[in-house]
Design a protein around this motif. Sequence first.
Motif, PDB file in Angstrom:
ATOM      1  N   CYS A 130       5.172   4.757  -2.833  1.00 47.41           N
ATOM      2  CA  CYS A 130       4.861   4.755  -1.400  1.00 47.41           C
ATOM      3  C   CYS A 130       6.129   4.530  -0.581  1.00 47.41           C
ATOM      4  O   CYS A 130       6.944   3.662  -0.900  1.00 47.41           O
ATOM      5  CB  CYS A 130       3.831   3.664  -1.086  1.00 47.41           C
ATOM      6  N   ARG A 131       6.257   5.319   0.483  1.00 50.16           N
ATOM      7  CA  ARG A 131       7.368   5.166   1.419  1.00 50.16           C
ATOM      8  C   ARG A 131       6.815   4.640   2.735  1.00 50.16           C
ATOM      9  O   ARG A 131       5.892   5.223   3.302  1.00 50.16           O
ATOM     10  CB  ARG A 131       8.066   6.512   1.650  1.00 50.16           C
ATOM     11  N   ALA A 132       7.372   3.535   3.211  1.00 47.10           N
ATOM     12  CA  ALA A 132       6.913   2.923   4.455  1.00 47.10           C
ATOM     13  C   ALA A 132       7.991   3.032   5.519  1.00 47.10           C
ATOM     14  O   ALA A 132       9.138   2.631   5.287  1.00 47.10           O
ATOM     15  CB  ALA A 132       6.556   1.455   4.219  1.00 47.10           C
ATOM     16  N   ASN A 133       7.625   3.596   6.677  1.00 43.25           N
ATOM     17  CA  ASN A 133       8.529   3.679   7.823  1.00 43.25           C
ATOM     18  C   ASN A 133       9.872   4.327   7.471  1.00 43.25           C
ATOM     19  O   ASN A 133      10.935   3.876   7.900  1.00 43.25           O
ATOM     20  CB  ASN A 133       8.769   2.282   8.407  1.00 43.25           C
ATOM     21  N   GLY A 134       9.810   5.385   6.645  1.00 41.20           N
ATOM     22  CA  GLY A 134      11.027   6.108   6.296  1.00 41.20           C
ATOM     23  C   GLY A 134      11.916   5.406   5.290  1.00 41.20           C
ATOM     24  O   GLY A 134      13.039   5.849   5.044  1.00 41.20           O
ATOM     25  N   GLY A 135      11.464   4.320   4.707  1.00 43.56           N
ATOM     26  CA  GLY A 135      12.264   3.562   3.750  1.00 43.56           C
ATOM     27  C   GLY A 135      12.218   4.196   2.364  1.00 43.56           C
ATOM     28  O   GLY A 135      11.768   5.325   2.189  1.00 43.56           O
ATOM     29  N   PRO A 136      12.680   3.474   1.339  1.00 46.30           N
ATOM     30  CA  PRO A 136      12.690   4.013  -0.031  1.00 46.30           C
ATOM     31  C   PRO A 136      11.282   4.070  -0.615  1.00 46.30           C
ATOM     32  O   PRO A 136      10.378   3.359  -0.164  1.00 46.30           O
ATOM     33  CB  PRO A 136      13.561   3.001  -0.792  1.00 46.30           C
ATOM     34  N   LEU A 137      11.124   4.910  -1.620  1.00 46.12           N
ATOM     35  CA  LEU A 137       9.851   4.977  -2.328  1.00 46.12           C
ATOM     36  C   LEU A 137       9.703   3.743  -3.210  1.00 46.12           C
ATOM     37  O   LEU A 137      10.597   3.419  -3.992  1.00 46.12           O
ATOM     38  CB  LEU A 137       9.784   6.242  -3.182  1.00 46.12           C
ATOM     39  N   LEU A 138       8.580   3.067  -3.100  1.00 45.15           N
ATOM     40  CA  LEU A 138       8.355   1.822  -3.837  1.00 45.15           C
ATOM     41  C   LEU A 138       7.076   1.922  -4.663  1.00 45.15           C
ATOM     42  O   LEU A 138       6.125   2.616  -4.277  1.00 45.15           O
ATOM     43  CB  LEU A 138       8.223   0.646  -2.857  1.00 45.15           C
ATOM     44  N   PRO A 139       7.021   1.216  -5.807  1.00 43.45           N
ATOM     45  CA  PRO A 139       5.774   1.158  -6.578  1.00 43.45           C
ATOM     46  C   PRO A 139       4.665   0.530  -5.737  1.00 43.45           C
ATOM     47  O   PRO A 139       4.911  -0.365  -4.912  1.00 43.45           O
ATOM     48  CB  PRO A 139       6.140   0.267  -7.772  1.00 43.45           C
ATOM     49  N   LEU A 140       3.447   0.959  -5.949  1.00 43.10           N
ATOM     50  CA  LEU A 140       2.329   0.465  -5.148  1.00 43.10           C
ATOM     51  C   LEU A 140       2.130  -1.039  -5.312  1.00 43.10           C
ATOM     52  O   LEU A 140       1.653  -1.705  -4.392  1.00 43.10           O
ATOM     53  CB  LEU A 140       1.042   1.206  -5.539  1.00 43.10           C
ATOM     54  N   LYS A 141       2.513  -1.573  -6.485  1.00 44.15           N
ATOM     55  CA  LYS A 141       2.300  -3.001  -6.719  1.00 44.15           C
ATOM     56  C   LYS A 141       3.162  -3.874  -5.815  1.00 44.15           C
ATOM     57  O   LYS A 141       2.897  -5.081  -5.673  1.00 44.15           O
ATOM     58  CB  LYS A 141       2.558  -3.347  -8.182  1.00 44.15           C
ATOM     59  N   LEU A 142       4.199  -3.295  -5.207  1.00 49.23           N
ATOM     60  CA  LEU A 142       5.055  -4.062  -4.308  1.00 49.23           C
ATOM     61  C   LEU A 142       4.532  -4.086  -2.882  1.00 49.23           C
ATOM     62  O   LEU A 142       5.082  -4.782  -2.028  1.00 49.23           O
ATOM     63  CB  LEU A 142       6.486  -3.485  -4.322  1.00 49.23           C
ATOM     64  N   LEU A 143       3.451  -3.342  -2.606  1.00 46.24           N
ATOM     65  CA  LEU A 143       2.866  -3.338  -1.271  1.00 46.24           C
ATOM     66  C   LEU A 143       1.995  -4.573  -1.072  1.00 46.24           C
ATOM     67  O   LEU A 143       1.539  -5.197  -2.028  1.00 46.24           O
ATOM     68  CB  LEU A 143       2.026  -2.077  -1.072  1.00 46.24           C
ATOM     69  N   SER A 144       1.767  -4.901   0.174  1.00 50.57           N
ATOM     70  CA  SER A 144       0.871  -6.013   0.474  1.00 50.57           C
ATOM     71  C   SER A 144      -0.569  -5.609   0.165  1.00 50.57           C
ATOM     72  O   SER A 144      -0.864  -4.429  -0.053  1.00 50.57           O
ATOM     73  CB  SER A 144       0.987  -6.394   1.952  1.00 50.57           C
ATOM     74  N   LYS A 145      -1.465  -6.587   0.137  1.00 49.47           N
ATOM     75  CA  LYS A 145      -2.871  -6.305  -0.142  1.00 49.47           C
ATOM     76  C   LYS A 145      -3.448  -5.347   0.896  1.00 49.47           C
ATOM     77  O   LYS A 145      -4.215  -4.439   0.574  1.00 49.47           O
ATOM     78  CB  LYS A 145      -3.677  -7.609  -0.158  1.00 49.47           C
ATOM     79  N   SER A 146      -3.091  -5.550   2.159  1.00 48.58           N
ATOM     80  CA  SER A 146      -3.577  -4.669   3.223  1.00 48.58           C
ATOM     81  C   SER A 146      -3.055  -3.248   3.026  1.00 48.58           C
ATOM     82  O   SER A 146      -3.785  -2.263   3.193  1.00 48.58           O
ATOM     83  CB  SER A 146      -3.139  -5.207   4.586  1.00 48.58           C
ATOM     84  N   GLU A 147      -1.772  -3.131   2.669  1.00 51.28           N
ATOM     85  CA  GLU A 147      -1.190  -1.804   2.445  1.00 51.28           C
ATOM     86  C   GLU A 147      -1.833  -1.134   1.233  1.00 51.28           C
ATOM     87  O   GLU A 147      -2.144   0.063   1.261  1.00 51.28           O
ATOM     88  CB  GLU A 147       0.319  -1.938   2.240  1.00 51.28           C
ATOM     89  N   GLN A 148      -2.037  -1.910   0.169  1.00 51.16           N
ATOM     90  CA  GLN A 148      -2.679  -1.356  -1.025  1.00 51.16           C
ATOM     91  C   GLN A 148      -4.096  -0.879  -0.708  1.00 51.16           C
ATOM     92  O   GLN A 148      -4.547   0.149  -1.232  1.00 51.16           O
ATOM     93  CB  GLN A 148      -2.707  -2.397  -2.137  1.00 51.16           C
ATOM     94  N   LEU A 149      -4.806  -1.636   0.148  1.00 53.99           N
ATOM     95  CA  LEU A 149      -6.160  -1.238   0.514  1.00 53.99           C
ATOM     96  C   LEU A 149      -6.152   0.115   1.221  1.00 53.99           C
ATOM     97  O   LEU A 149      -6.947   1.007   0.901  1.00 53.99           O
ATOM     98  CB  LEU A 149      -6.793  -2.298   1.417  1.00 53.99           C
ATOM     99  N   ARG A 150      -5.241   0.308   2.171  1.00 49.16           N
ATOM    100  CA  ARG A 150      -5.199   1.566   2.912  1.00 49.16           C
ATOM    101  C   ARG A 150      -4.789   2.736   2.012  1.00 49.16           C
ATOM    102  O   ARG A 150      -5.331   3.836   2.126  1.00 49.16           O
ATOM    103  CB  ARG A 150      -4.248   1.424   4.106  1.00 49.16           C
ATOM    104  N   VAL A 151      -3.844   2.480   1.108  1.00 50.14           N
ATOM    105  CA  VAL A 151      -3.489   3.525   0.138  1.00 50.14           C
ATOM    106  C   VAL A 151      -4.697   3.861  -0.744  1.00 50.14           C
ATOM    107  O   VAL A 151      -5.001   5.026  -1.005  1.00 50.14           O
ATOM    108  CB  VAL A 151      -2.302   3.082  -0.737  1.00 50.14           C
TER     109      VAL A 151
END
Length: 230
Positions: A130-151
Motif C-alpha cells: 500500500c502507498r499512502a499519500n504518494g509515499g513508498p509502498l509498504l506491507p499491509l501489516k504496517l498500516l494502522s487498524k483503520s487503514e487496514q479496515l479500509r483496504v
Amino acid sequence: MLIKQLTSEREALTQELASLPEPEAVPEGLELELQALVGEMQEVEGKLVQAGERVALARRQEELKGEATTLTAEVADMEILVKALGPDGLRRDLLAGILGDFLGRVNDRLGRLTGGAYQLGLGKDMSLLCRANGGPLLPLKLLSKSEQLRVGIAIQEALSHAVGLSFLAIDEADMLDQENRDLLTGMLLDIAEEYDQVLVFTTVGDVKPENPGIARVKLFWVEEGKVSAV
C-alpha cells in the motif's frame, strides 16, 4: 595273453626310447638371447596396454566434453525458464495482467474511501503493498487498524464483484472516525445499484443514531438480541 601283450608293448617302447638321440644342450648365449627377447616382448606388451589406455582415456575425454557442452546448454535453458517463471519473470507478468482489472477496481474503491490518498500495488513476490499519500509502498501489516479496515473493505468489494455476488457485508465500521465514515457512506451510495443488499455493522456508543432519510437506506438497532428499525 593280456600280460604278454603289455610286456611286449613295454619292451617296444623301451627300445624306441633307447634309439632316440640324446638332446643337444642349449647354448648359453642363445638362452640369454631368448630371455632378452622375452623381456622386450613384455615391454612392448606393456607399452601397447598403456597406449590402449591412453586412447580410451582420450575417447572418454571427448565424450565428457560433449556431455559438458550439452549440460551447459541445458542449464542455460533451465536458467531462462526459471527466470521466466520466477518472481520477476513471466509468472509475475501474467499474474499482474490477470490482477490488473481487479486491482483497478480495488484502487477505485480505496481511493473513494481515503479521498484518493491510498493506492495498492504488487511487490516482487506478488504480495499486496500500500502507498499512502504518494509515499513508498509498504506491507499491509504496517498500516494502522483503520487503514487496514479500509483496504479490506476495498478488496472485499472487488472480490464480491469478481465472483458475481450481489451481497456485501462490512463489520467494525465504528473503527472509522466521522470523516472516514462519511467517505464509506458516499462510496456505498455510489455503488448501491450494483448490489441487492449491503449491510454495515457498527457500534454507536452513547449517541443513538437517526434515520438519515435516504432512499433504500434502512437503519436497525440491535440490543439484547432484539432488532428494531430506526
